[in-house]
Design a protein around this motif. Structure first.
Motif, PDB file in Angstrom:
ATOM      1  N   VAL A 173       0.832  -1.207   0.000  1.00 52.00           N
ATOM      2  CA  VAL A 173       0.000   0.000   0.000  1.00 52.00           C
ATOM      3  C   VAL A 173       0.863   1.252   0.000  1.00 52.00           C
ATOM      4  N   LYS A 174       0.321   2.300  -0.608  1.00 61.31           N
ATOM      5  CA  LYS A 174       1.106   3.527  -0.804  1.00 61.31           C
ATOM      6  C   LYS A 174       1.218   4.376   0.463  1.00 61.31           C
ATOM      7  N   GLN A 175       0.193   4.290   1.349  1.00 62.61           N
ATOM      8  CA  GLN A 175       0.216   5.128   2.556  1.00 62.61           C
ATOM      9  C   GLN A 175      -0.128   4.268   3.778  1.00 62.61           C
ATOM     10  N   PRO A 176       0.885   3.561   4.294  1.00 60.39           N
ATOM     11  CA  PRO A 176       0.596   2.616   5.385  1.00 60.39           C
ATOM     12  C   PRO A 176       0.066   3.273   6.654  1.00 60.39           C
ATOM     13  N   GLU A 177       0.265   4.585   6.772  1.00 66.22           N
ATOM     14  CA  GLU A 177      -0.222   5.279   7.977  1.00 66.22           C
ATOM     15  C   GLU A 177      -1.715   5.591   7.895  1.00 66.22           C
ATOM     16  N   GLU A 178      -2.290   5.446   6.706  1.00 70.00           N
ATOM     17  CA  GLU A 178      -3.700   5.833   6.525  1.00 70.00           C
ATOM     18  C   GLU A 178      -4.612   4.689   6.988  1.00 70.00           C
ATOM     19  N   PRO A 179      -5.587   5.000   7.852  1.00 70.49           N
ATOM     20  CA  PRO A 179      -6.465   3.931   8.368  1.00 70.49           C
ATOM     21  C   PRO A 179      -7.128   3.093   7.272  1.00 70.49           C
ATOM     22  N   TRP A 180      -7.482   3.690   6.169  1.00 71.55           N
ATOM     23  CA  TRP A 180      -8.081   2.908   5.077  1.00 71.55           C
ATOM     24  C   TRP A 180      -7.205   1.709   4.699  1.00 71.55           C
ATOM     25  N   PHE A 181      -5.909   1.972   4.539  1.00 73.81           N
ATOM     26  CA  PHE A 181      -5.006   0.906   4.104  1.00 73.81           C
ATOM     27  C   PHE A 181      -4.767  -0.110   5.226  1.00 73.81           C
ATOM     28  N   ILE A 191      -1.736  -4.565  -4.902  1.00 78.62           N
ATOM     29  CA  ILE A 191      -1.013  -3.296  -4.714  1.00 78.62           C
ATOM     30  C   ILE A 191      -1.898  -2.078  -4.930  1.00 78.62           C
ATOM     31  N   CYS A 192      -1.765  -1.111  -3.999  1.00 78.94           N
ATOM     32  CA  CYS A 192      -2.200   0.261  -4.268  1.00 78.94           C
ATOM     33  C   CYS A 192      -0.906   1.036  -4.429  1.00 78.94           C
ATOM     34  N   THR A 193      -0.594   1.351  -5.660  1.00 80.98           N
ATOM     35  CA  THR A 193       0.717   1.926  -5.995  1.00 80.98           C
ATOM     36  C   THR A 193       0.846   3.388  -5.542  1.00 80.98           C
ATOM     37  N   VAL A 247      -5.434  -2.452  -6.590  1.00 87.26           N
ATOM     38  CA  VAL A 247      -6.575  -2.024  -5.786  1.00 87.26           C
ATOM     39  C   VAL A 247      -6.525  -0.506  -5.616  1.00 87.26           C
ATOM     40  N   ASP A 248      -7.674   0.117  -5.617  1.00 89.16           N
ATOM     41  CA  ASP A 248      -7.880   1.554  -5.354  1.00 89.16           C
ATOM     42  C   ASP A 248      -7.395   2.468  -6.484  1.00 89.16           C
ATOM     43  N   ASP A 249      -6.111   2.356  -6.841  1.00 88.54           N
ATOM     44  CA  ASP A 249      -5.523   3.242  -7.852  1.00 88.54           C
ATOM     45  C   ASP A 249      -5.085   2.382  -9.031  1.00 88.54           C
ATOM     46  N   GLN A 250      -5.548   2.747 -10.227  1.00 87.07           N
ATOM     47  CA  GLN A 250      -5.372   1.880 -11.400  1.00 87.07           C
ATOM     48  C   GLN A 250      -4.106   2.258 -12.178  1.00 87.07           C
ATOM     49  N   ASP A 258     -12.155  11.782 -10.640  1.00 84.50           N
ATOM     50  CA  ASP A 258     -13.548  11.354 -10.836  1.00 84.50           C
ATOM     51  C   ASP A 258     -14.406  11.675  -9.616  1.00 84.50           C
ATOM     52  N   ARG A 259     -13.837  11.510  -8.439  1.00 88.55           N
ATOM     53  CA  ARG A 259     -14.601  11.773  -7.204  1.00 88.55           C
ATOM     54  C   ARG A 259     -14.966  13.254  -7.084  1.00 88.55           C
ATOM     55  N   THR A 260     -13.967  14.120  -7.263  1.00 88.65           N
ATOM     56  CA  THR A 260     -14.254  15.552  -7.061  1.00 88.65           C
ATOM     57  C   THR A 260     -15.078  16.117  -8.225  1.00 88.65           C
ATOM     58  N   GLY A 307     -13.725  16.492  -1.070  1.00 91.29           N
ATOM     59  CA  GLY A 307     -12.354  16.162  -1.469  1.00 91.29           C
ATOM     60  C   GLY A 307     -12.311  14.720  -1.931  1.00 91.29           C
ATOM     61  N   MET A 308     -11.108  14.187  -2.104  1.00 86.72           N
ATOM     62  CA  MET A 308     -10.998  12.817  -2.633  1.00 86.72           C
ATOM     63  C   MET A 308     -11.217  11.737  -1.571  1.00 86.72           C
ATOM     64  N   ASN A 309     -11.044  12.100  -0.296  1.00 88.11           N
ATOM     65  CA  ASN A 309     -11.217  11.111   0.768  1.00 88.11           C
ATOM     66  C   ASN A 309     -11.484  11.839   2.093  1.00 88.11           C
TER      67      ASN A 309
HETATM   68  C1  FCA Z   1      -7.235   6.091  -2.971  1.00 85.33           C
HETATM   69  C2  FCA Z   1      -7.134   7.024  -1.781  1.00 85.33           C
HETATM   70  C3  FCA Z   1      -7.494   6.315  -0.490  1.00 85.33           C
HETATM   71  C4  FCA Z   1      -8.826   5.595  -0.631  1.00 85.33           C
HETATM   72  C5  FCA Z   1      -8.774   4.645  -1.800  1.00 85.33           C
HETATM   73  C6  FCA Z   1     -10.072   3.915  -2.024  1.00 85.33           C
HETATM   74  O1  FCA Z   1      -6.159   5.203  -2.970  1.00 85.33           O
HETATM   75  O2  FCA Z   1      -5.827   7.550  -1.683  1.00 85.33           O
HETATM   76  O3  FCA Z   1      -7.588   7.251   0.556  1.00 85.33           O
HETATM   77  O4  FCA Z   1      -9.842   6.527  -0.828  1.00 85.33           O
HETATM   78  O5  FCA Z   1      -8.460   5.360  -2.985  1.00 85.33           O
END
Ligand code: FCA
Length: 348
Positions: free
Chosen positions: A49-57, A103-105, A128-131, A189-191, A242-244
């Motif tokens: 995962v790209k941001q291991p500190e983020e709770p989502w990941f 991988i979320c790159t 996953v998440d980012d293509q 796409d989200r914003t 925002g995006m998240n």
């Molecule tokens: C991206 C964002 C994460 C999460 C995920 C589904 O990777 O950076 O915060 O929203 O998509």
């Protein structure tokens, strides 16, 4: 391989592994028997995962491990925050006998380099998440699970527009602040979806201001919002997207720092992990709602599909988009429980 008390070489090359294996478990991937040899019977996969500190990941990891516990495979969790770390992690995974990774790159343009490295090591890849984006600018043909970014963004915009009307805010005092990260397709796409949703609710397009964030964390959003607030001192009430969750929480914090409060800010995030602290506060903040997405599906299902691909040769679906659900502090526990995201004690 040992990480604790390791040499400089380890620090340089394998810092990514220490992020997750930590020192407490002796540097072994979870649930693998000590002495397990690369190429042994037990299937191993990486989860980068790209941001291991983020709770989502962290949630994705947790659910991937649940899949591993159910099916009996190991998940090697790796925080891979830049291209160098991703590429060395792939070599390391191969050396440890892994046969693939999710991988979320950290950068979607690394796609071709990641695939070249994975192919050289005969590892299967599930994004996953980012293509991944190829050198021609098109999405790469690699299995992918992401959120339905446009629809989710639209639901955020509709929620903000509905709150604007419900609160009866004067339009001449109100604007929308969108914290953007257009380099990443799913973020754009989200914003863009949120803007379309707001406009569909009758909110004037010329009162929707966007500010790009340099980094996709709370600090990046805080800074972007600070710039926007300085540019628009005349605005008395803000709708924030925002995006998240991080993208909205940072902006809400910046607004609070300038005297805005729950009567003058409505923020709607995307996520449902990071923002839980907002809903758990005794007093509501300007972070009003989020569109809950599913780390269970993104963690458990991606790991499960990759495992079955390795084990049985079942090729995973090419492109899976998951849904979101708007939640507020009023209903988050119920909806998260329904979505399998809270355990019996009511925690993530
Ligand atoms: C991206 C964002 C994460 C999460 C995920 C589904 O990777 O950076 O915060 O929203 O998509």
């Amino acid at each position: 391989m040992r990480v604790c008390g390791g040499s400089l070489w380890i620090a340089a090359a394998l810092v990514l592994v220490s992020t997750v294996w930590g020192c407490g478990d002796g540097g072994q991937p979870n649930s693998s028997a000590a002495g397990d040899v690369p190429g042994g019977d037990r299937i191993r996969i990486g989860f980068l995962v790209k941001q291991p500190e983020e709770p989502w990941f962290q949630q994705e990891w947790k659910f991937a491990e649940k899949a591993g516990a159910k099916y009996g495979f190991d998940v090697i969790k790796i925080g891979a925050t830049d291209g160098e770390k991703v590429l060395s992690a792939i070599d390391n995974l191969a050396a440890q006998g892994a046969q693939g990774f999710v991988i979320c790159t950290p950068d979607v343009r690394l796609g071709p380099a990641i695939m070249a490295k994975a192919n050289a090591n005969q590892l299967k890849v599930f994004t996953v998440d980012d293509q991944f984006v190829g050198s021609d600018g098109a999405f790469m043909n690699v299995p992918y699970m992401g959120i339905s970014a446009r629809d989710i963004g639209e639901s955020v915009g509709h929620t903000l527009g509905a709150e604007f009307k419900r609160r009866g805010w004067p339009i001449e005092e109100t604007a929308a602040a969108g914290i953007t990260f257009d380099e990443l397709n799913t973020a754009r796409d989200r914003t863009e979806g949120a803007i379309a949703g707001l406009i569909a609710e009758g909110f004037p397009a010329d009162r929707i201001y966007t500010a790009p964030q340099r980094t996709t964390d709370t600090e990046g959003s805080f800074n972007a919002a600070g710039t926007l607030l300085t540019q628009h001192p005349e605005i008395k009430r803000w709708l924030v997207f925002g995006m998240n969750d991080e993208g909205v929480m940072g902006a809400v914090r910046a607004m609070e720092g300038r005297g805005f409060n729950t009567d003058t800010v409505v923020g709607v995030g995307i996520g449902g992990s990071t923002c839980l602290v907002e809903f758990e506060k005794a007093t509501p903040s300007g972070f009003y709602a989020t569109c809950l997405i599913s780390p269970l599906r993104h963690g458990y299902e991606t790991a499960e599909l990759l495992y079955k691909w390795i084990k049985d040769g079942t090729v995973p679906p090419k492109d899976t988009r998951t849904k979101g659900f708007i939640i507020t502090r009023e209903n988050y526990k119920q909806v998260m429980t329904e979505q399998g995201l809270l355990d019996e004690s009511g925690t993530l």
